[in-house]
Scaffold this active site. Sequence first.
Site: not given
Length: 213
Positions: A13, A87, A126, A159, A170
């Site tokens: 996203k 969401r 990431r 992160r 998540r």
Amino acid sequence: MNLLLFGPPGAGKGTQSAFLIERHGMKHLSTGDLLRKAIKNDTPLGREAKKLMDQGKLVPDEVVIGMVQEEIAPLKGKPFVLDGFPRTVVQAEALNKLLAKLNVTLGKALFLEVPYNLLSDRLTGRRVCKSCGATYHIKSHAPKKAGVCDNCGGEVIQRDDDKEEVIKQRLAAYEQSTMPLKEFYRQSGQLCVIDGTGEVEAVYGRINQVIKR
Ligand code: AP5
């Protein structure tokens, strides 16, 4: 056309939003970014949100909707992309009300479809720039100099919620609360499923086709 991008954590996203901002001049609203800004500024909302985000849980609807309420009006006037909001179905219903008040319509709700087996690798690999938020991946898109952002020279970090144990939570939150949005937007006729696999440019090409249609 005003768009929203939704899908599981790591679906791309943020990556695709960056293309839409750069290539289509779209405005951008990401609730994840707004929450991380509140954490960085050590606001009461940020402190509460951090506890939940570090556990991979969603921030309560009323908190997120309140936050978006303040940010949505400035989006009017230019095409925009919503990233990570709504969401939940409650948030989607609130969004419809907020947009109706502004006399703004949402064109398409783009669902980025990526199989679960690819998501863990995308998320654990990431890295993000602490200063400008640019996104990297240790295997497919590493910064030229390790730990340093190509764009702004800022520090590139992992992160807190991109650790294996938090990713599981998540994904569970996504399945429970965000998956039902697919049916919500199918029923409204706004759903468009995009194959989120393959090169980032290939995914962008598929999104671009929808915008051009
Ligand atoms: P948020 O920041 O929105 O996280 P998320 O939805 O989990 O999504 P991500 O940012 O992890 O992934 P992405 O889809 O943007 O993928 P990206 O492009 O970075 O939210 C964080 C937390 O805040 C939530 O867990 C929740 O607690 C809270 N929150 C936020 N909004 C909320 C709301 N509305 N309500 C309640 N709580 C809320 O890509 C990931 C990696 O993959 C990158 O390394 C990238 O380089 C790589 N990649 C991207 N595309 C490709 C590709 N095609 N091929 C290979 N690699 C790719």
